[in-house]
Design a protein around this motif. Structure first.
Motif, PDB file in Angstrom:
ATOM      1  N   MET A  60      -4.648   8.174  -3.407  1.00 25.32           N
ATOM      2  CA  MET A  60      -4.387   9.659  -3.741  1.00 25.32           C
ATOM      3  C   MET A  60      -5.696  10.481  -3.610  1.00 25.32           C
ATOM      4  O   MET A  60      -6.743   9.701  -4.006  1.00 25.32           O
ATOM      5  N   ASP A  61      -5.783  11.638  -3.286  1.00 27.86           N
ATOM      6  CA  ASP A  61      -6.804  12.485  -3.736  1.00 27.86           C
ATOM      7  C   ASP A  61      -7.188  12.560  -5.073  1.00 27.86           C
ATOM      8  O   ASP A  61      -6.072  12.714  -5.900  1.00 27.86           O
ATOM      9  N   SER A  62      -8.416  12.659  -5.640  1.00 31.19           N
ATOM     10  CA  SER A  62      -8.730  12.573  -7.009  1.00 31.19           C
ATOM     11  C   SER A  62      -7.970  13.870  -7.525  1.00 31.19           C
ATOM     12  O   SER A  62      -7.581  13.898  -8.719  1.00 31.19           O
ATOM     13  N   ARG A  63      -8.042  15.058  -6.652  1.00 34.77           N
ATOM     14  CA  ARG A  63      -7.589  16.377  -7.621  1.00 34.77           C
ATOM     15  C   ARG A  63      -5.789  16.470  -7.385  1.00 34.77           C
ATOM     16  O   ARG A  63      -5.374  17.066  -7.968  1.00 34.77           O
ATOM     17  N   ARG A  64      -5.249  15.199  -6.990  1.00 35.63           N
ATOM     18  CA  ARG A  64      -3.833  15.165  -7.193  1.00 35.63           C
ATOM     19  C   ARG A  64      -3.480  14.239  -7.906  1.00 35.63           C
ATOM     20  O   ARG A  64      -2.434  14.320  -8.617  1.00 35.63           O
ATOM     21  N   ALA A  65      -4.480  13.566  -8.630  1.00 37.61           N
ATOM     22  CA  ALA A  65      -3.932  12.410  -9.463  1.00 37.61           C
ATOM     23  C   ALA A  65      -3.214  13.016 -10.725  1.00 37.61           C
ATOM     24  O   ALA A  65      -2.563  12.421 -11.226  1.00 37.61           O
ATOM     25  N   ALA A  66      -3.837  14.125 -11.259  1.00 43.29           N
ATOM     26  CA  ALA A  66      -3.101  14.547 -12.455  1.00 43.29           C
ATOM     27  C   ALA A  66      -1.792  15.187 -12.340  1.00 43.29           C
ATOM     28  O   ALA A  66      -0.976  15.363 -13.157  1.00 43.29           O
ATOM     29  N   LEU A  67      -1.364  15.404 -11.172  1.00 47.63           N
ATOM     30  CA  LEU A  67       0.015  15.725 -10.701  1.00 47.63           C
ATOM     31  C   LEU A  67       0.895  14.881 -10.798  1.00 47.63           C
ATOM     32  O   LEU A  67       2.173  14.547 -11.133  1.00 47.63           O
ATOM     33  N   GLY A  68       0.313  13.454 -10.539  1.00 43.87           N
ATOM     34  CA  GLY A  68       1.193  12.306 -10.782  1.00 43.87           C
ATOM     35  C   GLY A  68       1.932  11.870  -9.299  1.00 43.87           C
ATOM     36  O   GLY A  68       1.955  12.732  -8.340  1.00 43.87           O
ATOM     37  N   VAL A  69       2.287  10.614  -9.280  1.00 42.37           N
ATOM     38  CA  VAL A  69       3.114  10.333  -8.229  1.00 42.37           C
ATOM     39  C   VAL A  69       4.153   9.360  -8.587  1.00 42.37           C
ATOM     40  O   VAL A  69       4.263   8.737  -9.647  1.00 42.37           O
ATOM     41  N   VAL A  77       0.869  -1.122   0.077  1.00 41.83           N
ATOM     42  CA  VAL A  77       0.220  -0.078  -0.094  1.00 41.83           C
ATOM     43  C   VAL A  77       0.969   1.318  -0.047  1.00 41.83           C
ATOM     44  O   VAL A  77       1.955   1.156   0.754  1.00 41.83           O
ATOM     45  N   THR A  78       0.363   2.043  -0.764  1.00 37.49           N
ATOM     46  CA  THR A  78       1.123   3.574  -1.009  1.00 37.49           C
ATOM     47  C   THR A  78       0.455   4.803  -0.679  1.00 37.49           C
ATOM     48  O   THR A  78      -1.089   4.506  -1.442  1.00 37.49           O
ATOM     49  N   LEU A  79       0.366   5.615   0.445  1.00 38.44           N
ATOM     50  CA  LEU A  79      -0.453   6.707   0.453  1.00 38.44           C
ATOM     51  C   LEU A  79       0.267   7.815  -0.035  1.00 38.44           C
ATOM     52  O   LEU A  79       1.522   8.335   0.537  1.00 38.44           O
ATOM     53  N   ALA A  80      -0.024   8.404  -1.285  1.00 37.91           N
ATOM     54  CA  ALA A  80       0.731   9.499  -1.978  1.00 37.91           C
ATOM     55  C   ALA A  80       0.208  10.627  -1.504  1.00 37.91           C
ATOM     56  O   ALA A  80      -0.883  10.724  -1.178  1.00 37.91           O
ATOM     57  N   HIS A  81       0.964  11.688  -1.553  1.00 38.30           N
ATOM     58  CA  HIS A  81       0.749  13.086  -1.569  1.00 38.30           C
ATOM     59  C   HIS A  81       0.167  13.414  -0.027  1.00 38.30           C
ATOM     60  O   HIS A  81      -0.575  14.189   0.091  1.00 38.30           O
ATOM     61  N   VAL A  91      -8.707   8.533  -5.564  1.00 36.26           N
ATOM     62  CA  VAL A  91      -8.275   7.496  -7.250  1.00 36.26           C
ATOM     63  C   VAL A  91      -7.192   6.565  -6.247  1.00 36.26           C
ATOM     64  O   VAL A  91      -6.558   7.045  -5.391  1.00 36.26           O
ATOM     65  N   ARG A  92      -7.385   5.563  -6.944  1.00 37.58           N
ATOM     66  CA  ARG A  92      -6.451   4.369  -6.302  1.00 37.58           C
ATOM     67  C   ARG A  92      -6.123   3.467  -7.665  1.00 37.58           C
ATOM     68  O   ARG A  92      -6.749   3.009  -8.341  1.00 37.58           O
ATOM     69  N   ALA A  93      -4.918   3.309  -7.916  1.00 35.08           N
ATOM     70  CA  ALA A  93      -4.310   2.563  -8.982  1.00 35.08           C
ATOM     71  C   ALA A  93      -3.871   1.272  -8.317  1.00 35.08           C
ATOM     72  O   ALA A  93      -3.180   1.342  -7.412  1.00 35.08           O
ATOM     73  N   THR A  94      -3.989   0.066  -8.927  1.00 36.41           N
ATOM     74  CA  THR A  94      -3.544  -1.174  -8.594  1.00 36.41           C
ATOM     75  C   THR A  94      -2.793  -2.083  -9.585  1.00 36.41           C
ATOM     76  O   THR A  94      -3.344  -2.124 -10.667  1.00 36.41           O
TER      77      THR A  94
END
Length: 831
Positions: free
Chosen positions: A646-655, A257-261, A630-633
């Motif tokens: 990650m929050d959906s608003r941060r998904a466009a910023l990438g991780v 599991v990764t919690l981004a941003h 948003v979650r990517a698996t």
């Protein structure tokens, strides 16, 4: 004779006019006997039928009968409020309440909790009699705190407690049911107040046990590790963290599991539950159906659709944990024989099918106790994922061939969709439950694959009817690429704490004529977008648990492994109770709509930048309106996952994902020799509080909301795109085949969008090597694929050779090979 509950008369008949009163009876041509008929509930009463034709069974029932699909059937209750004072609703019927003195055992759910001071938690109790049968009580249950670590008390089936004082694990909450007591173990962590540090609690999402030895890594915005550590016996580690960071958890037995941003301006106190690797163990239950009688003259199809409850969201479980492997059966109907691929948990009889003694359903790990055979140390079994307890459910039916849906024998029919569409118009479907089924789980291949290794479950074929037909208005369907989603399944469910989601009924519709935002108009309903559902009340130990309605729209077949490119979108809502509304005059509606499909997710697994993505960067280029998370698996060849939140608003910023610590596999790769990419899917979720406020990823992790039951309860909508992984495979020719000059060859592409527009990913390059004249160094490219993903090439007419090597590879829009490379080769003879 007239008067028995099923309404069957004793008259032989060939037409309705042969019956005593054609207004009250009809001729069942399949049995050649007269049966009671109705057009309204009044037609089932003695007032309408008179003493001569009265249905005595209906008159003896407290709730009487209802007219369902032109038959008089017993009316059922959905809750205690449907019964007179002093009675309760159990198994759909009103009666005297059970006594607490009959309880022989009980279990508190959750059985174990690790959380910080100030956390409030609700506990519920499951009670059983001496035979292990469930008992649902509303009175005779008291709750109390056993230690100073918690505060609270209460009466009834559940109570809320507050974690008040730090302390090691102790039996801190007790439920008393009659003379029987049961307790929950609680570990209370002190408040986390240290500056510039993040505390991470890692637990098993399905048992509550702390996970010791998990590797936790804090990374910066570039994905570089800034701090690492391992969790202690309480599942806790404290690491340095400043600013905006990523927090990742790695353990070989669980999904990463990764919690981004994550902003360290928050509480810096995270709870990250892990789900076990779904393919590391296998086991479950074996279902056997009994107590069904032939319907009379004529062929009939008898079926039972069995499963074990699923904790959390359906997507949290691997497909193999829900339906199990498929098998082929052949149905004979109307002079036609057609093969069907059906899951292992579907039992079929009739229509010349061979005898089938039982079916199997896979189980998901969880809790168990010493009553489970082969388990001498329950604590060790739970910590290793070797056991579980779930609710076994089944939907059953016996349908005469004349009542089977049209198109059943058509090629390509989806069995689950067919069942769901056939169910609501018929009153012959039932639900069967066994609330507390324990089972063992073993590593694959450690024991002989015998059904005898599975826990047996005996189902009463007609336990409780699906007595509530009603209509559901499905929200406008989302578009996916060039069309709207094609199929919609509606599930009526109940949620069992500690067990998971249990289906009690379903319905389905297609969207093909025309393809638009609404499901197609169904016969007898007033408008497109309405779906018939048939549902049972909560029964056999699940009474009083909350009902929930789920609508799932899909671009492809429902159930089983999802092929690459499959899009789904689901919306969920509480349901006060199932309705009896066979005409669909008051459709149930959803308060929110479907989420759009999260298209545009990309990942660069390479160590160098690639097409605007930095090394190991994941990004979602398109926003999903109304999604909060948003979650990517990523899922590798062994079925092991890495999920990024990650929050959906941060998904466009990438991780940028960190490199796993030494000794841990990188699950963004398939794990094969070629070093190819892992399968990839992306979900968008709308998660809200009980008060209707939106929940972001940080608040979810800080509050413990990532736990399976909490997440499922607070999720209102979820959409997903299963992108799979880029693959190319040969359709024809076969390896070593002989081809004429100028022959056409075909390959299939999965997990990669072939085309030449900016919305596409690239094309297929065909290289010819080691051939004779006209073959060497020939390169052909195609950017055109069929809907099924096939790409064709015509070999040069001048090409010939004894060992011509054909290499098909995927290339990006400019024509460069993917990284890692994706290719497939064939050697052929061209005379």
């Amino acid at each position: 004779m007239p008067g028995i509950l099923d309404g069957r008369g004793d008259e032989a008949c060939t037409v309705d006019q042969d019956c005593a009163d054609p207004a009250l009876f009809f001729c069942n041509t399949a049995t050649s006997r007269c049966e009671a008929s109705c057009r309204s509930d009044d037609d089932c009463s003695v007032k309408r039928r008179g003493e001569l034709h009265a249905i005595l069974g209906c008159e003896s029932l407290a709730l009487g009968c209802r007219c369902d699909a032109s038959r008089c059937v017993p009316a059922l209750c959905t809750g205690d409020d449907a019964c007179v004072a002093g009675e309760v609703c159990r198994d759909g019927a009103c009666g005297a309440p059970p006594s607490a003195s009959t309880v022989a055992s009980c279990h508190v759910v959750p059985e174990r909790l690790v959380a910080p001071v100030g956390t409030t938690a609700r506990f519920e109790v499951w009670a059983s009699d001496a035979r292990g049968e469930p008992i649902v009580l509303r009175e005779g249950i008291t709750w109390k705190a056993m230690t100073e670590q918690v505060t609270g008390e209460g009466t009834g089936p559940g109570a809320t407690f507050t974690l008040a004082t730090p302390g090691a694990e102790a039996e801190a909450v007790e439920a008393r049911v009659g003379i029987v007591t049961c307790r929950a173990s609680i570990t209370v962590l002190p408040r986390h107040v240290a500056a510039a540090q993040v505390r991470v609690l890692v637990t098993d999402a399905l048992t509550g046990h702390p996970v010791q030895g998990a590797s936790v890594l804090v990374s910066d915005l570039s994905g570089h590790a800034t701090a690492t550590g391992a969790t202690d016996a309480a599942g806790v580690v404290v690491l340095a963290a400043l600013g905006e960071v990523g927090v990742s958890v790695f353990h070989p037995d669980f999904g990463y599991v990764t919690l981004a941003h994550y902003s360290t301006l928050g509480t810096r106190d995270l709870r990250l539950p892990l789900r076990r690797n779904p393919a590391d163990r296998e086991g479950g239950a074996r279902g056997m159906f009994g107590n069904f009688a032939p319907m009379g003259a004529g062929d009939a199809l008898t079926l039972g659709f069995m499963g074990l409850s699923v904790p959390g969201l359906l997507s949290d479980a691997a497909p193999g944990q829900v339906l199990g492997p498929e098998r082929q059966v052949e149905l004979a109907l109307g002079g036609m024989t057609r093969p069907f691929q059906v899951p292992a948990n579907v039992w079929l009889s009739g229509l010349d099918l061979p005898a089938q003694p039982s079916v199997t359903a896979p189980g998901i790990a969880g809790v168990c106790d010493a009553s489970l055979a082969e388990v001498s140390e329950p604590e060790e079994a739970m910590r290793s994922g070797a056991c579980g307890t779930r609710t076994a459910w089944a939907l059953t039916a016996q349908v005469q061939t004349a009542e089977l849906p049209a198109g059943m024998m058509d090629p390509g029919t989806d069995p689950l969709l067919l069942l769901a569409r056939a169910l609501p118009p018929s009153s012959r479907f039932s639900s069967a439950l066994s609330r507390d089924v324990q089972f063992t789980l073993r590593p694959p291949g450690t024991d002989e694959p015998s059904p005898n290794k599975l826990t047996p479950v005996a189902y009463d074929f007609r336990q409780v009817p699906l007595a509530f037909p009603f209509a559901v208005r499905v929200p406008a369907l989302p578009r996916f690429r060039d069309s709207y989603l094609e199929r919609t399944l509606v599930l009526g469910t109940v949620t069992a704490p500690g067990r998971g989601m249990v289906p009690l009924g379903l319905g389905a519709a297609v969207n093909s004529n025309p393809s638009d935002p609404n499901t197609d108009l169904l016969p007898g309903l007033t408008a497109p977008g309405l779906v018939r559902v048939r549902m049972a009340p909560a029964h056999h130990g699940l009474e009083g648990q909350p009902y929930r309605l789920i609508a799932l729209a899909s671009s492809g077949a429902l159930g089983g492994d999802l092929p690459p490119g499959t899009a789904t979108s689901a919306v969920m809502a509480p349901l006060q109770a199932p309705r009896f509304d066979p005409g669909g005059t008051q459709p149930v509606t959803f308060p929110s709509g479907f989420l759009t499909i999260p298209e545009g997710a990309r990942y660069n697994p390479d160590v160098a930048p690639w097409h605007g993505l930095l090394p190991r960067e994941w990004r979602l280029d398109a926003q999903v309106p109304f999604a909060t998370l948003v979650r990517a698996t990523f899922t590798n060849a062994a079925g092991r996952r890495w999920t990024v939140w990650m929050d959906s608003r941060r998904a466009a910023l990438g991780v940028r994902l960190p490199v796993p610590p030494a000794g841990f596999e990188d699950r963004t790769f398939q794990g094969d020799v070629a070093g190819s990419r892992a399968s990839h899917s992306v979900e968008a979720l709308t998660v809200i509080t009980d008060e209707g406020g939106f929940i972001g990823s940080a608040a979810l992790a800080e509050s413990g909301g990532m736990a399976s039951e909490s997440l499922a309860k607070s999720t209102r909508a979820v959409s997903a795109l299963h992108q799979g992984r880029p693959q190319v495979s040969w359709v024809e020719p076969a390896d070593g085949a002989s081809l004429p000059r100028g022959a056409t060859v075909r390959v299939r592409v999965d997990g990669f969008r072939v085309g030449s527009t900016l919305a596409d990913e690239g094309g297929v390059m065909l290289d010819l090597r080691d051939g004779g004249p006209g073959c060497d160094d020939v390169r052909l490219r195609s950017d055109v694929a069929t809907k099924s993903g096939e790409v064709t090439f015509a070999l040069p007419a001048a090409c010939s050779g004894a060992n011509v090597v054909l290499v098909a590879s995927l290339v990006d829009l400019p024509g460069l090979p993917l990284r890692p490379a994706v290719s497939a080769a064939r050697t052929v003879r061209v005379p």
